[in-house]
Scaffold this active site. Structure first.
Site, PDB file in Angstrom:
ATOM      1  N   TYR A 142     -30.493 -31.880   3.278  1.00 30.15           N
ATOM      2  CA  TYR A 142     -30.612 -31.740   4.731  1.00 30.15           C
ATOM      3  C   TYR A 142     -30.255 -33.070   5.380  1.00 30.15           C
ATOM      4  O   TYR A 142     -30.913 -34.080   5.156  1.00 30.15           O
ATOM      5  CB  TYR A 142     -32.035 -31.304   5.072  1.00 30.15           C
ATOM      6  CG  TYR A 142     -32.325 -31.118   6.553  1.00 30.15           C
ATOM      7  CD1 TYR A 142     -31.336 -30.773   7.455  1.00 30.15           C
ATOM      8  CD2 TYR A 142     -33.627 -31.271   7.036  1.00 30.15           C
ATOM      9  CE1 TYR A 142     -31.619 -30.591   8.795  1.00 30.15           C
ATOM     10  CE2 TYR A 142     -33.926 -31.081   8.369  1.00 30.15           C
ATOM     11  CZ  TYR A 142     -32.910 -30.750   9.252  1.00 30.15           C
ATOM     12  OH  TYR A 142     -33.201 -30.574  10.588  1.00 30.15           O
ATOM     13  N   LYS A 169     -26.998 -28.884   4.493  1.00 31.80           N
ATOM     14  CA  LYS A 169     -27.179 -28.551   5.908  1.00 31.80           C
ATOM     15  C   LYS A 169     -26.810 -29.785   6.716  1.00 31.80           C
ATOM     16  O   LYS A 169     -27.487 -30.803   6.665  1.00 31.80           O
ATOM     17  CB  LYS A 169     -28.618 -28.115   6.168  1.00 31.80           C
ATOM     18  CG  LYS A 169     -29.110 -28.269   7.601  1.00 31.80           C
ATOM     19  CD  LYS A 169     -28.302 -27.513   8.627  1.00 31.80           C
ATOM     20  CE  LYS A 169     -28.929 -27.693  10.022  1.00 31.80           C
ATOM     21  NZ  LYS A 169     -28.060 -27.239  11.105  1.00 31.80           N
TER      22      LYS A 169
END
Length: 307
Positions: A142, A169
């Site tokens: 992330y 992400k």
């Protein structure tokens, strides 16, 4: 590469509804997850991103949010569990809990160094390798500067080459960065690269794997993805333009407050942001409602009025 997400993927992070005494409102969470799954999510995130406001919860409350999310999804789509935490050992504990709950993946924020200063590439690789050794689940890297580290393009590519990192992400809206990383990561076969609602169509056209976002943006995104898959590129572009003003015009309030206001407007109540942060004003909410009525969410207003 064996990953749990379909291509193209729509990974949705449900907003966290709270009761008056600031506990997780599980009935409201279940209703929202039904909406998220029914409107086309290919994976659901449990307590993993800032729009879920999980950072306000104690560890046991966070575990309850994760459990409640997994139970509400009920196997209809895979679940990714957020394990980011300042404590390395707590992140591992959350990963082990995710395994027991039957999660398909975990999500881990690229961390800042606890003793200040940006992490080096060696720091980041050592961190992800250490956690990767402790869990059998694939890790989603992330990337979100602010709560986490501002990871350079070379360092992101290096992390994507780790066997334990299978999804990414990306929170930036930087087309130059996104296009390069799609080529050097996703199209190169190292990991599946997901962006944001604003970058969704561009990411799909360049060969990325999809996007991660909260509802109700996810319902708009499903229309973009479906049009793209059907090769109706004009409809895909027209629908993507619905993200030009939503949620951008209300981002001075923050993404979570804006999306909570939108969910409340379309008849799926999720309450207000965690205090002391303010919700949208009455005037802002009215303007948001007027805009949403011009989007693919318009039918939700009709159902709400009928009810």
């Amino acid at each position: 590469m064996d990953t749990p997400a379909a291509r193209p993927g729509l990974i949705v992070a449900p907003l966290t509804p709270f009761t008056a005494d600031l506990r997780v409102d599980e009935p409201a969470l279940r209703r929202q997850i039904d909406y998220v799954v029914d409107s086309g999510a290919t994976m659901v995130v449990a307590a993993g991103v800032e729009t879920q406001e999980y950072t306000y919860l104690g560890l046991e409350q966070r575990k309850e949010l994760i459990r409640a999310t997994v139970e509400a999804v009920a196997g209809r789509v895979p679940v990714m569990v957020g394990i980011s935490h300042p404590s390395f050992r707590t992140a591992i504990e959350l990963a082990h809990d995710a395994e027991k709950l039957g999660a398909a993946a975990v999500q881990l924020l690229a961390p800042l160094r606890p003793f200040a200063g940006p992490p080096t590439q060696a720091d980041l690789i050592a961190y992800f390798e250490a956690i990767g050794r402790e869990t059998r689940l694939p890790i989603t890297l992330y990337l979100n500067p602010g709560p986490g580290a501002d990871v350079s393009i070379p360092d992101t590519i290096a992390l994507a080459k780790l066997p334990c990192v299978q999804l990414i992400k990306e929170s930036s809206r930087d087309l130059a960065r996104v296009s390069r990383l799609i080529v050097e990561i996703d199209r190169a076969g190292h990991a599946r690269y997901f962006t944001t609602m604003q970058m969704l169509l561009a990411s799909l056209e360049l060969g990325g794997s999809g996007a991660t976002m909260p509802p109700p943006g996810s319902e708009i995104a499903r229309h973009v993805i479906d049009a793209f898959v059907a090769k109706d590129y004009a409809r895909a572009a027209e629908t993507q333009l619905q993200f030009a003003l939503f949620p951008a015009k209300w981002m001075h309030r923050g993404l979570a407050p804006t999306m909570k206001a939108a969910m409340n407007l379309i008849g799926i109540p999720v309450g207000e942001p965690y205090p002391p942060y303010a919700p949208l004003t009455r005037e802002e909410t009215a303007a948001l409602a007027a805009l949403l009525r011009t989007t693919v969410l318009a039918h939700r207003f009709e159902r709400t009025a009928a009810a």
